[in-house]
Enzyme design. Structure first.
Site, PDB file in Angstrom:
ATOM      1  N   LYS A 133       0.825  -1.211   0.000  1.00 38.00           N
ATOM      2  CA  LYS A 133       0.000   0.000   0.000  1.00 38.00           C
ATOM      3  C   LYS A 133       0.859   1.260   0.000  1.00 38.00           C
ATOM      4  O   LYS A 133       0.637   2.163  -0.790  1.00 38.00           O
ATOM      5  CB  LYS A 133      -0.892   0.042   1.251  1.00 38.00           C
ATOM      6  CG  LYS A 133      -1.988  -0.971   1.304  1.00 38.00           C
ATOM      7  CD  LYS A 133      -2.958  -0.660   2.451  1.00 38.00           C
ATOM      8  CE  LYS A 133      -2.293  -0.615   3.816  1.00 38.00           C
ATOM      9  NZ  LYS A 133      -1.882  -1.920   4.335  1.00 38.00           N
ATOM     10  N   ARG A 171      -0.459  -8.688  13.424  1.00 35.80           N
ATOM     11  CA  ARG A 171      -1.021  -7.683  12.511  1.00 35.80           C
ATOM     12  C   ARG A 171      -1.892  -8.348  11.466  1.00 35.80           C
ATOM     13  O   ARG A 171      -2.913  -7.820  11.061  1.00 35.80           O
ATOM     14  CB  ARG A 171       0.105  -6.900  11.834  1.00 35.80           C
ATOM     15  CG  ARG A 171       0.706  -5.862  12.756  1.00 35.80           C
ATOM     16  CD  ARG A 171       2.062  -5.443  12.282  1.00 35.80           C
ATOM     17  NE  ARG A 171       2.029  -4.768  10.995  1.00 35.80           N
ATOM     18  CZ  ARG A 171       3.086  -4.707  10.175  1.00 35.80           C
ATOM     19  NH1 ARG A 171       4.214  -5.288  10.506  1.00 35.80           N
ATOM     20  NH2 ARG A 171       3.003  -4.054   9.051  1.00 35.80           N
TER      21      ARG A 171
HETATM   22  P1  ADP Z   1       0.987  -1.790   7.723  1.00 33.18           P
HETATM   23  O1  ADP Z   1      -0.110  -1.449   6.751  1.00 33.18           O
HETATM   24  O2  ADP Z   1       2.219  -2.253   7.051  1.00 33.18           O
HETATM   25  O3  ADP Z   1       0.547  -2.665   8.858  1.00 33.18           O
HETATM   26  P2  ADP Z   1       0.905   0.947   8.761  1.00 33.18           P
HETATM   27  O4  ADP Z   1       2.090   1.818   8.697  1.00 33.18           O
HETATM   28  O5  ADP Z   1      -0.249   1.267   7.876  1.00 33.18           O
HETATM   29  O6  ADP Z   1       1.475  -0.505   8.481  1.00 33.18           O
HETATM   30  O7  ADP Z   1       0.335   0.858  10.267  1.00 33.18           O
HETATM   31  C1  ADP Z   1       1.159   0.567  11.348  1.00 33.18           C
HETATM   32  C2  ADP Z   1       0.360   0.556  12.644  1.00 33.18           C
HETATM   33  O8  ADP Z   1      -0.255   1.848  12.868  1.00 33.18           O
HETATM   34  C3  ADP Z   1      -0.814  -0.418  12.698  1.00 33.18           C
HETATM   35  O9  ADP Z   1      -0.407  -1.716  13.057  1.00 33.18           O
HETATM   36  C4  ADP Z   1      -1.713   0.242  13.768  1.00 33.18           C
HETATM   37  O10 ADP Z   1      -1.231   0.023  15.069  1.00 33.18           O
HETATM   38  C5  ADP Z   1      -1.549   1.724  13.473  1.00 33.18           C
HETATM   39  N1  ADP Z   1      -2.566   2.210  12.511  1.00 33.18           N
HETATM   40  C6  ADP Z   1      -2.339   2.712  11.269  1.00 33.18           C
HETATM   41  N2  ADP Z   1      -3.484   3.059  10.651  1.00 33.18           N
HETATM   42  C7  ADP Z   1      -4.497   2.757  11.518  1.00 33.18           C
HETATM   43  C8  ADP Z   1      -5.921   2.863  11.468  1.00 33.18           C
HETATM   44  N3  ADP Z   1      -6.555   3.341  10.380  1.00 33.18           N
HETATM   45  N4  ADP Z   1      -6.621   2.454  12.566  1.00 33.18           N
HETATM   46  C9  ADP Z   1      -6.006   1.965  13.642  1.00 33.18           C
HETATM   47  N5  ADP Z   1      -4.679   1.825  13.752  1.00 33.18           N
HETATM   48  C10 ADP Z   1      -3.916   2.228  12.712  1.00 33.18           C
END
Ligand code: ADP
Ligand code: ZN
Length: 217
Positions: free
Chosen positions: A13, A166
């Protein structure tokens, strides 16, 4: 053009979002990046959310929704944006519907085995946040960012034990969003079946999908 990028953790993504951002010149909004930055700067918000990111859990909806509302209401988002990592729950999706109308959703579909391999190989620049991958997107010099010369590191949540968690959270909370959006807006699904699929091929397919929908010329 207002887009949502959906996909499991490690589906690409972030990589695709940043490529689309430069092609179409619209802002990319990554909740993960916003949160990691708050943690790095030790803000009040950062202190509150660190435990969720460290353990692979989701940050509570109320907090995430407020962060997004504020960001989307900035003037640079008027003509479009790409959301990366938001929404991640049905409650977030419903809240987003109240804030703004989304044109389409991009769904990156990648088998789990590939994702686990990729995430363990992911490295991020400590300085500018650029993302590398030791399998497919290697930096020119080991451990150093091509763009800014900053040091690369492995995110704590990219360690294998947290990856599993995750993934579980994704399947339970986020995957149902696909059905939610299929009922409401066009969904462009792009499938990636190999660890070393070049990211530009995926980008091409996304752009082709956007053209088909007349969202770009
Ligand atoms: P990935 O998609 O690789 O898991 P991200 O950088 O998008 O990594 O997200 C890392 C962490 O940030 C998630 O595991 C969560 O803890 C938090 N996070 C990110 N976006 C959200 C969201 N929309 N709602 C809740 N937690 C979020
Ligand atoms: Zn950098």
């Amino acid at each position: 053009m207002k887009l949502i990028m959906l996909g499991a953790p490690g589906s690409g993504k972030g990589t695709q979002t940043s490529r689309l951002k430069s092609i179409f010149n619209i802002p990319a909004i990554s909740t993960g990046d916003i949160f990691r930055n708050e943690i790095k700067e030790s803000t009040e918000l950062g202190k509150k959310i660190k435990k969720y990111l460290d353990s692979g859990q989701l940050v509570p909806d109320k907090i995430v929704i407020e962060v997004i509302r504020e960001r989307i209401n900035q003037p640079d988002c008027k003509n479009g944006f790409i959301l990366d990592g938001f929404p991640r729950t049905l409650e977030q999706a419903r809240a987003l519907d109240e804030i703004v109308k989304i044109d389409a959703c991009i769904n990156l579909s990648v088998p789990k085995e590939i994702i686990v391999k990729r995430l363990s190989a992911r490295r991020v620049c400590k300085n500018c946040g650029a993302v590398y991958n030791l399998l497919v997107l290697k930096p020119k010099v080991d451990e150093i960012c091509d763009k800014c010369g900053g040091p690369l590191y492995q995110r704590d949540d990219d360690k294998e034990s947290v990856i599993e968690e995750r993934f579980r959270v994704y399947e339970k909370q986020t995957e149902p969003l696909l059905e939610y959006y299929k009922k409401r807006i066009p969904v462009i699904t792009v499938t990636c079946n190999s660890v070393d699929a070049p990211p530009e091929l995926i980008t091409e397919q996304i752009v082709a999908g956007l053209k088909k929908l007349n969202l770009v010329s």
